[in-house]
Design a protein around this motif. Structure first.
Motif, PDB file in Angstrom:
ATOM      1  N   VAL A 309     -15.144 -28.777  63.507  1.00 45.84           N
ATOM      2  CA  VAL A 309     -15.920 -29.652  62.623  1.00 45.84           C
ATOM      3  C   VAL A 309     -16.000 -29.029  61.229  1.00 45.84           C
ATOM      4  O   VAL A 309     -16.575 -27.943  61.065  1.00 45.84           O
ATOM      5  CB  VAL A 309     -17.340 -29.873  63.170  1.00 45.84           C
ATOM      6  N   PRO A 310     -15.431 -29.675  60.212  1.00 48.35           N
ATOM      7  CA  PRO A 310     -15.517 -29.133  58.852  1.00 48.35           C
ATOM      8  C   PRO A 310     -16.964 -28.965  58.401  1.00 48.35           C
ATOM      9  O   PRO A 310     -17.856 -29.727  58.801  1.00 48.35           O
ATOM     10  CB  PRO A 310     -14.792 -30.190  58.001  1.00 48.35           C
ATOM     11  N   VAL A 311     -17.179 -27.979  57.545  1.00 45.24           N
ATOM     12  CA  VAL A 311     -18.516 -27.693  57.038  1.00 45.24           C
ATOM     13  C   VAL A 311     -18.794 -28.570  55.815  1.00 45.24           C
ATOM     14  O   VAL A 311     -18.038 -28.551  54.844  1.00 45.24           O
ATOM     15  CB  VAL A 311     -18.657 -26.206  56.663  1.00 45.24           C
ATOM     16  N   VAL A 312     -19.880 -29.332  55.871  1.00 44.78           N
ATOM     17  CA  VAL A 312     -20.306 -30.167  54.748  1.00 44.78           C
ATOM     18  C   VAL A 312     -21.538 -29.537  54.118  1.00 44.78           C
ATOM     19  O   VAL A 312     -22.533 -29.274  54.804  1.00 44.78           O
ATOM     20  CB  VAL A 312     -20.605 -31.604  55.205  1.00 44.78           C
ATOM     21  N   ASP A 313     -21.471 -29.281  52.819  1.00 42.52           N
ATOM     22  CA  ASP A 313     -22.586 -28.651  52.109  1.00 42.52           C
ATOM     23  C   ASP A 313     -23.647 -29.680  51.727  1.00 42.52           C
ATOM     24  O   ASP A 313     -24.830 -29.492  51.990  1.00 42.52           O
ATOM     25  CB  ASP A 313     -22.066 -27.946  50.857  1.00 42.52           C
ATOM     26  N   GLU A 314     -23.226 -30.778  51.078  1.00 41.53           N
ATOM     27  CA  GLU A 314     -24.173 -31.780  50.595  1.00 41.53           C
ATOM     28  C   GLU A 314     -23.457 -33.121  50.458  1.00 41.53           C
ATOM     29  O   GLU A 314     -22.264 -33.165  50.152  1.00 41.53           O
ATOM     30  CB  GLU A 314     -24.772 -31.366  49.243  1.00 41.53           C
ATOM     31  N   VAL A 315     -24.208 -34.193  50.673  1.00 42.84           N
ATOM     32  CA  VAL A 315     -23.673 -35.543  50.533  1.00 42.84           C
ATOM     33  C   VAL A 315     -24.372 -36.237  49.368  1.00 42.84           C
ATOM     34  O   VAL A 315     -25.606 -36.229  49.283  1.00 42.84           O
ATOM     35  CB  VAL A 315     -23.871 -36.361  51.824  1.00 42.84           C
ATOM     36  N   PHE A 316     -23.576 -36.806  48.452  1.00 40.83           N
ATOM     37  CA  PHE A 316     -24.088 -37.494  47.272  1.00 40.83           C
ATOM     38  C   PHE A 316     -23.708 -38.975  47.345  1.00 40.83           C
ATOM     39  O   PHE A 316     -22.644 -39.319  47.866  1.00 40.83           O
ATOM     40  CB  PHE A 316     -23.452 -36.929  45.994  1.00 40.83           C
ATOM     41  N   PRO A 317     -24.511 -39.864  46.767  1.00 42.88           N
ATOM     42  CA  PRO A 317     -24.034 -41.237  46.592  1.00 42.88           C
ATOM     43  C   PRO A 317     -22.922 -41.268  45.558  1.00 42.88           C
ATOM     44  O   PRO A 317     -22.851 -40.410  44.665  1.00 42.88           O
ATOM     45  CB  PRO A 317     -25.276 -41.986  46.105  1.00 42.88           C
ATOM     46  N   LEU A 318     -22.030 -42.245  45.657  1.00 42.73           N
ATOM     47  CA  LEU A 318     -20.906 -42.340  44.732  1.00 42.73           C
ATOM     48  C   LEU A 318     -21.367 -42.339  43.277  1.00 42.73           C
ATOM     49  O   LEU A 318     -20.713 -41.719  42.420  1.00 42.73           O
ATOM     50  CB  LEU A 318     -20.095 -43.606  45.020  1.00 42.73           C
TER      51      LEU A 318
END
Length: 342
Positions: A309-318
């Motif tokens: 599973v790749p590591v995701v740091d943060e999710v932003f809206p487009l």
């Protein structure tokens, strides 16, 4: 449709309305659910590539759902969840890309948009164990790390039957973390360097045996002391993205017959390398970038089989892509920065 357009060099990325692309024979239209940033996107903003073509819709990484298929495309693709291979037109030679090779997101319009037109040959089913956010993190850095480790470095088991020892520099960036995860899943003994003690600890939580702070002048000696190595070196495989003056220390910690692969030069030109250390240790030094279509397919298959599973740091809206780009530029992330598109 909404998209992120880079209008000109050194300008902020614009969240704006653009025309939804029309597909032709062999194409599909993908509704992008998530996209991910790479340092390449910052470099496009800065105009650091030859033959810059702007304005352009940015983005190389994307995951989504196929909503239209063109002529000569298997209609079974429609409604499938997919990821996109961003390495376009590699060419027939697996050792080096051809003159038509390019990376999605400049000059071709990329994934930071609600819809993407792409040749169906670059589609792959989204690994079922990954969310859209995790899947978007995979393509570019996953392919880069896979070719570096598996094709160029030929990661394997030692003739003695022991796992190979791998050193990955600059842990925290997308490709370095992918290399750590791939190497661990392949059974290697992995060590890392970082500029941050916090990132070293997080790398250990992902399976790294240990590591050192590369800002310390004697980091190579410290690393050899930690590993039980000696002046002859320790690491069978070294994956690097920095190059620069510190590259000479990688030669010091490489085991005889070791393979050093680098895919970046963030700290500048390689200097102060003693040729005798290279030829007496029979070292192999390789450059690499991106990868072929078969390598992409092998990489995706590996992630599926090993459930990596790749590591995701943060999710932003487009709409907040510019803020994400500035975080990327500052190097504050541990893992991938992802955009939620639709």
């Amino acid at each position: 449709m909404k998209a992120i357009v880079q209008p000109a060099v050194q300008e902020p990325a614009q969240y704006t309305d653009v025309e939804t692309p029309a597909i032709g024979p062999g194409d599909v239209l993908v509704q992008i659910k998530t996209a991910a940033l790479n340092h390449r996107d910052v470099f496009v903003q800065q105009g650091l590539y030859p033959k810059m073509k702007l304005p352009v819709i940015m983005g190389s990484d994307g995951a989504g759902v196929v909503v239209e298929t063109g002529e000569d495309v298997d209609p079974a693709w429609k409604h499938q969840e997919v990821i996109v291979n961003p390495a376009l037109d590699w060419g027939p030679n697996p050792h080096f890309y051809g003159p038509d090779f390019r990376i999605l997101g400049m000059p071709d319009n990329g994934t930071f948009a609600e819809y993407l037109k792409i040749d169906a040959r670059y589609l792959h089913p989204k690994p079922a164990h990954l969310s859209f956010e995790q899947a978007a993190a995979l393509p570019l850095t996953g392919l880069t790390a896979w070719r570096a480790l598996m094709t160029r470095a030929r990661l394997q088991t030692n003739p003695s039957g022991q796992p190979e020892r791998v050193l990955i520099t600059g842990i925290g960036g997308g490709a370095a973390l992918m290399a750590l995860q791939i190497a661990k899943a392949a059974g290697a003994d992995v060590w890392v360097t970082s500029g941050s003690a916090e990132k070293l600890q997080r790398a250990r939580e992902l399976g790294a045996t240990g590591g050192v702070i590369y800002r310390d002048a004697d980091w190579a000696k410290t690393l050899l002391a930690q590993t039980g190595g000696h002046k002859g070196g320790f690491f069978n495989v070294i994956i690097d993205s920095a190059a620069g003056p510190g590259f000479a220390k990688l030669i010091d910690v490489a085991a005889p017959g070791g393979r050093i692969v680098f895919y970046g030069g963030t700290t500048g030109n390689i200097t102060d390398v003693m040729p005798s250390k290279v030829f007496f240790k029979q070292l192999n030094i390789h450059g690499t970038t991106m990868g072929t279509e078969p390598e992409f397919a092998d990489m995706v298959r590996f992630f599926e089989e090993k459930k990596v599973v790749p590591v995701v740091d943060e999710v932003f809206p487009l709409a907040e892509t510019e803020r994400a780009l500035r975080k990327m530029e500052a190097g504050k992330q541990f893992g991938k920065l992802v955009l939620r598109v639709s």
